[in-house]
Design a protein around this motif. Structure first.
Motif, mmCIF file in Angstrom:
data_model
loop_
_atom_site.group_PDB
_atom_site.id
_atom_site.type_symbol
_atom_site.label_atom_id
_atom_site.label_comp_id
_atom_site.label_asym_id
_atom_site.label_seq_id
_atom_site.Cartn_x
_atom_site.Cartn_y
_atom_site.Cartn_z
ATOM 1 N N ALA A 91 0.836 -1.204 0.000
ATOM 2 C CA ALA A 91 0.000 0.000 0.000
ATOM 3 C C ALA A 91 0.870 1.252 0.000
ATOM 4 N N ALA A 92 1.953 1.248 0.795
ATOM 5 C CA ALA A 92 2.873 2.384 0.805
ATOM 6 C C ALA A 92 3.555 2.540 -0.554
ATOM 7 N N LEU A 93 3.881 1.416 -1.183
ATOM 8 C CA LEU A 93 4.508 1.443 -2.500
ATOM 9 C C LEU A 93 3.577 2.090 -3.526
ATOM 10 N N PHE A 94 2.285 1.782 -3.454
ATOM 11 C CA PHE A 94 1.349 2.408 -4.398
ATOM 12 C C PHE A 94 1.310 3.919 -4.191
ATOM 13 N N ASN A 95 1.253 4.356 -2.926
ATOM 14 C CA ASN A 95 1.253 5.799 -2.664
ATOM 15 C C ASN A 95 2.514 6.462 -3.206
ATOM 16 N N LEU A 96 3.661 5.799 -3.046
ATOM 17 C CA LEU A 96 4.909 6.349 -3.563
ATOM 18 C C LEU A 96 4.852 6.472 -5.086
ATOM 19 N N ARG A 97 4.360 5.449 -5.744
ATOM 20 C CA ARG A 97 4.224 5.494 -7.204
ATOM 21 C C ARG A 97 3.323 6.645 -7.629
ATOM 22 N N LEU A 98 2.225 6.817 -6.907
ATOM 23 C CA LEU A 98 1.278 7.883 -7.235
ATOM 24 C C LEU A 98 1.917 9.256 -7.032
ATOM 25 N N ALA A 99 2.676 9.407 -5.952
ATOM 26 C CA ALA A 99 3.349 10.685 -5.696
ATOM 27 C C ALA A 99 4.400 10.979 -6.763
ATOM 28 N N ILE A 100 5.099 9.944 -7.231
ATOM 29 C CA ILE A 100 6.067 10.130 -8.311
ATOM 30 C C ILE A 100 5.363 10.625 -9.573
ATOM 31 N N ARG A 101 4.165 10.091 -9.849
ATOM 32 C CA ARG A 101 3.423 10.539 -11.028
ATOM 33 C C ARG A 101 3.114 12.033 -10.958
ATOM 34 N N MET A 102 2.894 12.547 -9.750
ATOM 35 C CA MET A 102 2.579 13.969 -9.622
ATOM 36 C C MET A 102 3.754 14.859 -10.024
ATOM 37 N N THR A 103 4.959 14.319 -10.067
ATOM 38 C CA THR A 103 6.133 15.088 -10.485
ATOM 39 C C THR A 103 6.352 15.024 -11.993
ATOM 40 N N GLY A 104 5.492 14.298 -12.703
ATOM 41 C CA GLY A 104 5.649 14.166 -14.144
ATOM 42 C C GLY A 104 6.518 13.006 -14.568
ATOM 43 N N TYR A 105 6.884 12.143 -13.619
ATOM 44 C CA TYR A 105 7.658 10.938 -13.922
ATOM 45 C C TYR A 105 6.773 9.705 -13.765
ATOM 46 N N ASP A 106 7.158 8.618 -14.421
ATOM 47 C CA ASP A 106 6.585 7.305 -14.177
ATOM 48 C C ASP A 106 7.507 6.555 -13.214
ATOM 49 N N SER A 107 7.014 5.447 -12.679
ATOM 50 C CA SER A 107 7.847 4.647 -11.781
ATOM 51 C C SER A 107 8.045 3.255 -12.349
ATOM 52 N N GLN A 108 9.264 2.775 -12.245
ATOM 53 C CA GLN A 108 9.634 1.418 -12.658
ATOM 54 C C GLN A 108 9.964 0.652 -11.381
ATOM 55 N N VAL A 109 9.174 -0.374 -11.087
ATOM 56 C CA VAL A 109 9.303 -1.092 -9.821
ATOM 57 C C VAL A 109 9.910 -2.467 -10.056
ATOM 58 N N LEU A 110 10.958 -2.761 -9.313
ATOM 59 C CA LEU A 110 11.564 -4.090 -9.329
ATOM 60 C C LEU A 110 11.301 -4.722 -7.961
ATOM 61 N N PRO A 111 10.364 -5.671 -7.874
ATOM 62 C CA PRO A 111 10.064 -6.264 -6.571
ATOM 63 C C PRO A 111 11.109 -7.289 -6.158
ATOM 64 N N LEU A 112 11.406 -7.335 -4.885
ATOM 65 C CA LEU A 112 12.315 -8.320 -4.293
ATOM 66 C C LEU A 112 13.586 -8.481 -5.127
ATOM 67 N N PRO A 113 14.357 -7.410 -5.307
ATOM 68 C CA PRO A 113 15.503 -7.487 -6.221
ATOM 69 C C PRO A 113 16.669 -8.305 -5.705
ATOM 70 N N ASP A 114 16.749 -8.568 -4.405
ATOM 71 C CA ASP A 114 17.916 -9.270 -3.858
ATOM 72 C C ASP A 114 17.481 -10.162 -2.688
ATOM 73 N N PRO A 115 16.624 -11.169 -2.938
ATOM 74 C CA PRO A 115 16.059 -11.956 -1.841
ATOM 75 C C PRO A 115 17.090 -12.756 -1.068
ATOM 76 N N GLY A 116 18.198 -13.102 -1.706
ATOM 77 C CA GLY A 116 19.212 -13.880 -1.009
ATOM 78 C C GLY A 116 19.995 -13.066 -0.006
ATOM 79 N N GLU A 117 20.518 -11.919 -0.430
ATOM 80 C CA GLU A 117 21.370 -11.084 0.418
ATOM 81 C C GLU A 117 20.582 -10.109 1.274
ATOM 82 N N ARG A 118 19.476 -9.595 0.710
ATOM 83 C CA ARG A 118 18.699 -8.581 1.434
ATOM 84 C C ARG A 118 17.211 -8.923 1.370
ATOM 85 N N PRO A 119 16.780 -9.913 2.135
ATOM 86 C CA PRO A 119 15.366 -10.319 2.074
ATOM 87 C C PRO A 119 14.413 -9.239 2.553
ATOM 88 N N ASP A 120 14.905 -8.265 3.313
ATOM 89 C CA ASP A 120 14.034 -7.180 3.772
ATOM 90 C C ASP A 120 13.857 -6.097 2.719
#
Length: 359
Positions: A91-120
């Motif tokens: 839910a926080a991620l969606f709000n962040l994406r929406l706020a980025i749109r207000m600046t005239g940018y789109d957002s590119q999201v990579l989920p769980l980019p490093d599950p082995g080293e950084r699971p958080d």
């Protein structure tokens, strides 16, 4: 959903919009501390399980932000697998994406980019070139400070078909499915919620955990007393009893019993899978649904007790034709309710370097 940007008469209080100005002269969204604070401020206004706000953000560069799970805020009894944490962070991620749109940018999201080293590390969000936000995006963004979880009685009016179809479309836009739960099925679902709530409330560990996240209105997290809502007079609606975890004085101050709507309007949110990626997806879909509902003047509260109780060995093994249920949502028209507290942005924002984090 209307594209006029008009807010229906029925619900949203008059207030200044939650403004995130467009970047000037091509300035990227995270280029300044003020910009970072504004965008993360929008993100942390998202709903979360017990208002635990289990997220952290780290600025990587002018165009990139990382979203982390704050595992110190994991509800070990209620949410042992972190499903609720993942939905909250989604839910926080969606709000962040929406706020980025207000600046005239789109957002590119990579989920769980490093599950082995950084699971958080739940997601890396990069701002990329985009056009100006459209009216629907602006309207949803303006709803961020108005969205509430409403645990008070609704008046029983059914949602117009057009409104519910907008909620369905909102879920679909985020890769999830929202369906109305009616009749005997709704009654069976509420019975399941009641049994699950009773089972949880009987556990000492659950009550202790609940006590940690409920109580004083002066706290910056957790569910304050003013948001508990009244007790259903006839037990017809199995709302989570936040007062059960507190001291007797807290239980005594809970609002009087009240009559709730006899036939609550319920919806179920599904995802095709049931793992960390799906929980993030469910959270983004849930927030888009809730902001869309807010724009229509529709109130909402959530049930998750039966999902919380599913044994870990049985999560993800049985999916129906629509996938896995991630949230049960009660919808309707209710009284205005005050906001619940939020931690200051700086408490959720990590400006340390990646090397410092690892060292």
């Amino acid at each position: 959903m209307t594209r006029t940007g008009a807010i229906p008469e029925s619900g949203v209080p008059s207030a200044e919009p939650y403004a995130v100005p467009q970047s000037a002269d091509g300035e990227k969204p995270f280029a300044t501390r003020a910009g970072v604070r504004r965008l993360v401020g929008a993100a942390v206004a998202a709903p979360s399980v017990h208002n635990s706000q289990p997220w952290r953000f780290r600025r990587v560069d002018d165009a990139t932000m990382e979203l982390y799970a704050d595992l110190d805020r994991l509800l070990a009894v209620t949410d042992p697998l972190g499903r609720g944490l993942g939905i909250s962070c989604g839910a926080a991620l969606f709000n962040l994406r929406l706020a980025i749109r207000m600046t005239g940018y789109d957002s590119q999201v990579l989920p769980l980019p490093d599950p082995g080293e950084r699971p958080d590390l739940l997601a890396t969000v990069r701002a990329i070139a985009g056009g100006p936000p459209d009216q629907d995006e602006r309207l949803l963004h303006d709803m961020i400070p108005h969205r509430r979880t409403n645990r008070f009685p609704f008046d029983g009016r059914p949602l117009p078909r057009k409104v519910f179809l907008d909620l369905v479309s909102a879920a679909h836009a985020e890769g999830a499915t929202l369906v109305l739960v009616k009749g005997r099925t709704a009654r069976r679902v509420l019975d399941m919620v009641a049994v699950a709530e009773g089972t949880l409330a009987a556990e000492d560990a659950y009550r202790a955990e609940l006590a940690r996240w409920t109580g004083s209105d002066a706290r910056s997290d957790g569910v304050p007393e003013h948001a508990f809502g009244p007790r259903p007079r006839h037990g017809e609606l199995p709302l989570r009893d936040f007062a059960s975890g507190g001291a007797q004085v807290v239980r005594d101050r809970r609002p009087e019993q009240a009559d709730f709507e006899p036939d609550p309007q319920l919806a179920a949110l599904f995802t095709t899978g049931d793992g960390p990626r799906d929980w993030l997806r469910a959270g983004q879909a849930l927030q888009r649904v809730l902001l869309t509902a807010t724009a229509h003047g529709v109130a909402a509260s959530m049930f998750s007790q039966p999902l919380d109780l599913r044994p870990p060995q049985h999560r993800g093994d049985h999916a129906g034709p629509l996938g896995h249920v991630q949230m049960l949502i009660r919808l309707g028209y209710g009284p205005p309710v005050p906001r619940v507290p939020r931690r200051p942005v700086f408490e959720a924002l990590d400006l340390a370097t990646r090397e410092a984090r690892r060292g």
